[in-house]
Scaffold this active site. Structure first.
Site, PDB file in Angstrom:
ATOM      1  N   ARG A  81      20.958  55.247  85.378  1.00  0.00           N
ATOM      2  CA  ARG A  81      19.955  55.716  86.355  1.00  0.00           C
ATOM      3  C   ARG A  81      20.438  55.306  87.748  1.00  0.00           C
ATOM      4  O   ARG A  81      20.136  54.245  88.258  1.00  0.00           O
ATOM      5  CB  ARG A  81      18.586  55.084  86.053  1.00  0.00           C
ATOM      6  CG  ARG A  81      17.507  55.447  87.029  1.00  0.00           C
ATOM      7  CD  ARG A  81      17.088  56.896  86.936  1.00  0.00           C
ATOM      8  NE  ARG A  81      16.494  57.218  85.645  1.00  0.00           N
ATOM      9  CZ  ARG A  81      16.434  58.471  85.168  1.00  0.00           C
ATOM     10  NH1 ARG A  81      16.904  59.494  85.874  1.00  0.00           N
ATOM     11  NH2 ARG A  81      15.898  58.703  83.972  1.00  0.00           N
ATOM     12  N   GLN A 102      19.618  66.073  76.859  1.00  0.00           N
ATOM     13  CA  GLN A 102      19.365  66.498  78.244  1.00  0.00           C
ATOM     14  C   GLN A 102      20.604  66.204  79.096  1.00  0.00           C
ATOM     15  O   GLN A 102      21.181  65.127  79.022  1.00  0.00           O
ATOM     16  CB  GLN A 102      18.149  65.711  78.775  1.00  0.00           C
ATOM     17  CG  GLN A 102      18.071  65.548  80.275  1.00  0.00           C
ATOM     18  CD  GLN A 102      16.860  66.217  80.904  1.00  0.00           C
ATOM     19  OE1 GLN A 102      16.294  67.138  80.343  1.00  0.00           O
ATOM     20  NE2 GLN A 102      16.482  65.747  82.072  1.00  0.00           N
ATOM     21  N   ARG A 107      27.818  62.310  80.560  1.00  0.00           N
ATOM     22  CA  ARG A 107      27.328  61.061  81.160  1.00  0.00           C
ATOM     23  C   ARG A 107      27.088  59.968  80.124  1.00  0.00           C
ATOM     24  O   ARG A 107      26.792  58.842  80.498  1.00  0.00           O
ATOM     25  CB  ARG A 107      26.055  61.317  81.980  1.00  0.00           C
ATOM     26  CG  ARG A 107      24.869  61.796  81.175  1.00  0.00           C
ATOM     27  CD  ARG A 107      23.633  61.986  82.058  1.00  0.00           C
ATOM     28  NE  ARG A 107      22.454  62.353  81.285  1.00  0.00           N
ATOM     29  CZ  ARG A 107      21.217  62.285  81.733  1.00  0.00           C
ATOM     30  NH1 ARG A 107      20.983  61.872  82.980  1.00  0.00           N
ATOM     31  NH2 ARG A 107      20.194  62.634  80.980  1.00  0.00           N
ATOM     32  N   HIS A 182      25.404  64.571  89.613  1.00  0.00           N
ATOM     33  CA  HIS A 182      23.995  64.149  89.774  1.00  0.00           C
ATOM     34  C   HIS A 182      23.947  62.956  90.744  1.00  0.00           C
ATOM     35  O   HIS A 182      23.607  61.832  90.366  1.00  0.00           O
ATOM     36  CB  HIS A 182      23.414  63.781  88.416  1.00  0.00           C
ATOM     37  CG  HIS A 182      21.923  63.747  88.374  1.00  0.00           C
ATOM     38  ND1 HIS A 182      21.170  63.008  89.256  1.00  0.00           N
ATOM     39  CD2 HIS A 182      21.039  64.376  87.560  1.00  0.00           C
ATOM     40  CE1 HIS A 182      19.886  63.186  88.963  1.00  0.00           C
ATOM     41  NE2 HIS A 182      19.787  64.015  87.942  1.00  0.00           N
ATOM     42  N   ASP A 228      11.914  68.854  92.958  1.00  0.00           N
ATOM     43  CA  ASP A 228      12.923  69.171  91.946  1.00  0.00           C
ATOM     44  C   ASP A 228      13.230  70.658  92.101  1.00  0.00           C
ATOM     45  O   ASP A 228      12.530  71.510  91.548  1.00  0.00           O
ATOM     46  CB  ASP A 228      12.367  68.837  90.544  1.00  0.00           C
ATOM     47  CG  ASP A 228      13.437  68.949  89.458  1.00  0.00           C
ATOM     48  OD1 ASP A 228      14.583  69.301  89.781  1.00  0.00           O
ATOM     49  OD2 ASP A 228      13.111  68.672  88.291  1.00  0.00           O
ATOM     50  N   GLU A 288      22.486  67.240  94.393  1.00  0.00           N
ATOM     51  CA  GLU A 288      23.354  67.436  93.230  1.00  0.00           C
ATOM     52  C   GLU A 288      24.060  68.783  93.345  1.00  0.00           C
ATOM     53  O   GLU A 288      23.406  69.818  93.433  1.00  0.00           O
ATOM     54  CB  GLU A 288      22.495  67.381  91.967  1.00  0.00           C
ATOM     55  CG  GLU A 288      21.559  66.173  91.938  1.00  0.00           C
ATOM     56  CD  GLU A 288      20.452  66.296  90.888  1.00  0.00           C
ATOM     57  OE1 GLU A 288      20.627  67.034  89.901  1.00  0.00           O
ATOM     58  OE2 GLU A 288      19.409  65.653  91.069  1.00  0.00           O
TER      59      GLU A 288
HETATM   60  O1  LIG Z   1      15.992  61.658  83.727  1.00  0.00           O
HETATM   61  P1  LIG Z   1      17.275  62.459  83.779  1.00  0.00           P
HETATM   62  O2  LIG Z   1      17.613  63.079  82.448  1.00  0.00           O
HETATM   63  O3  LIG Z   1      18.412  61.642  84.312  1.00  0.00           O
HETATM   64  O4  LIG Z   1      17.036  63.656  84.774  1.00  0.00           O
HETATM   65  C1  LIG Z   1      16.671  63.408  86.098  1.00  0.00           C
HETATM   66  C2  LIG Z   1      16.493  64.730  86.856  1.00  0.00           C
HETATM   67  O5  LIG Z   1      17.743  65.403  86.869  1.00  0.00           O
HETATM   68  C3  LIG Z   1      17.772  66.609  87.681  1.00  0.00           C
HETATM   69  O6  LIG Z   1      17.616  66.304  89.016  1.00  0.00           O
HETATM   70  C4  LIG Z   1      16.724  67.593  87.217  1.00  0.00           C
HETATM   71  O7  LIG Z   1      16.624  68.683  88.135  1.00  0.00           O
HETATM   72  C5  LIG Z   1      15.386  66.918  87.066  1.00  0.00           C
HETATM   73  O8  LIG Z   1      14.484  67.835  86.441  1.00  0.00           O
HETATM   74  C6  LIG Z   1      15.480  65.655  86.230  1.00  0.00           C
HETATM   75  O9  LIG Z   1      14.204  65.028  86.147  1.00  0.00           O
END
Ligand SMILES: O=P(O)(O)OC[C@H]1O[C@H](O)[C@H](O)[C@@H](O)[C@@H]1O
Length: 316
Positions: A81, A102, A107, A182, A228, A288
């Site tokens: 993070r 996700q 990563r 990111h 976002d 990003e």
């Molecule tokens: O919590 P993560 O999986 O690291 O994602 C963090 C963020 O990443 C990007 O910025 C997406 O646009 C967001 O929708 C998401 O909340």
């Protein structure tokens, strides 16, 4: 790719002369990270886990430019993070039929450190990292059975950080992917931060609705609530500037059509267990760069390349 002469750091540049040796770039690889420090003190640190940049210091090492959560996991148990995690081969939640996590596996996979090269002409150092299909866990391999190789290069300069990636299809069958840096930029105060370079640009608002395309942003863009958004600037090379009370960040892109702007704001930050301090959203802004609205298709043997450079420029 920028072609740089490879020069082993162990060779003193002044060998055979009476001049004192020139200060050397210090590279400290360890079992879990690689740290590079310029003779003038600027540094960067890359975790092998995710090839995640977890620190980029300028001003002789006095100023940290990346935001990192105090509760970030850096032991390989969870995506980091903060810093600059890499998003590949999917952005956001994967399709329901997929078992990818996700933002994909880049990563959360361990990358290999391939080596470094230095440039005396502009006092910079380049670190190269690699990730191939064979580096993936069996679960990720099963979830994305594509033959690929990725080379990621990080170049640290006195007042800049350049990152480049080459994604290659090493197999015969075609596949599609998304890529994104990111980047969590550290800002002095989100309430005194604004962006230029995204005005007149329609965007997908992922807070309001994943599919809504809103009116172009006003100039300059300020962040006043959970944000976002996926912007698609008409010029894929245009410069995005983040103005903060300290030096501004000038971001240039190569071959990257999309820009995501993200700040979780107060409520969402509270709900993230690895987000500390809880008011840290006031000191970060994710800008990003990537290719995420549509997949990039690579036929067997083809390669794709993209890059981002962040420069620190004094305001005024
Ligand atoms: O919590 P993560 O999986 O690291 O994602 C963090 C963020 O990443 C990007 O910025 C997406 O646009 C967001 O929708 C998401 O909340």
């Amino acid at each position: 790719m920028v072609d740089r002469p490879k020069k082993p750091s162990a060779l003193p540049t002044s060998a055979g002369s009476s001049m004192p040796p020139a200060p050397q770039v210090d590279i400290s690889p360890s079992s879990d990270r690689v740290t590079a420090t310029l003779p003038t003190g600027e540094s960067c640190e890359v975790l092998l886990y995710g090839a995640t940049l977890v620190s980029w210091k300028s001003e002789g090492g006095q100023r940290e430019n990346l935001w990192m959560s105090d509760a970030a996991k850096v032991d390989g148990s969870k995506a980091v993070r903060g810093g600059i995690p890499l998003v590949f081969p999917v952005f956001g939640p994967p399709p329901s039929s997929s078992h990818l996590p996700q933002h994909g596996f880049a990563r959360i996979s361990r990358w290999e450190f391939l080596g470094k090269s230095t440039s005396e002409s502009d006092s910079s150092v380049q670190l190269d990292f690699g990730l191939m299909s064979s580096n993936l866990s069996p679960e990720m391999r099963a979830a994305w059975p594509c033959e690929f190789g990725v080379i990621y290069s990080v170049t640290l300069g006195r007042r800049s950080l350049e990152t480049r990636v080459v994604v290659r299809n090493e197999g015969a069958a075609a596949w599609e992917f998304m890529w994104l840096w990111h980047t969590y930029l550290r800002v002095e105060d989100i309430h005194q931060t604004h962006l230029t370079g995204l005005s007149s640009t329609p965007y997908h608002d992922r807070v309001a609705s994943a599919h809504l395309t809103s009116e172009p942003s006003p100039t300059p863009l300020t962040i006043t609530s959970e944000t976002d958004r996926v912007y698609h600037p008409p010029d894929p090379q245009s410069t995005i500037t983040v103005h903060t009370p300290a030096p501004r960040y000038e971001i240039t892109r190569e071959n990257l059509p999309d820009v995501v702007v993200w700040n979780p704001w107060e409520e969402k930050a509270k709900g993230m267990s690895d987000f500390e301090p809880k008011d840290g959203w006031e000191n970060m802004l994710c800008v990003e760069e990537g290719s995420v609205r549509e997949g990039v298709r690579l036929e067997g043997g083809e390669a794709w390349e993209g890059g981002v450079t962040v420069r620190l420029v004094e305001e005024g």
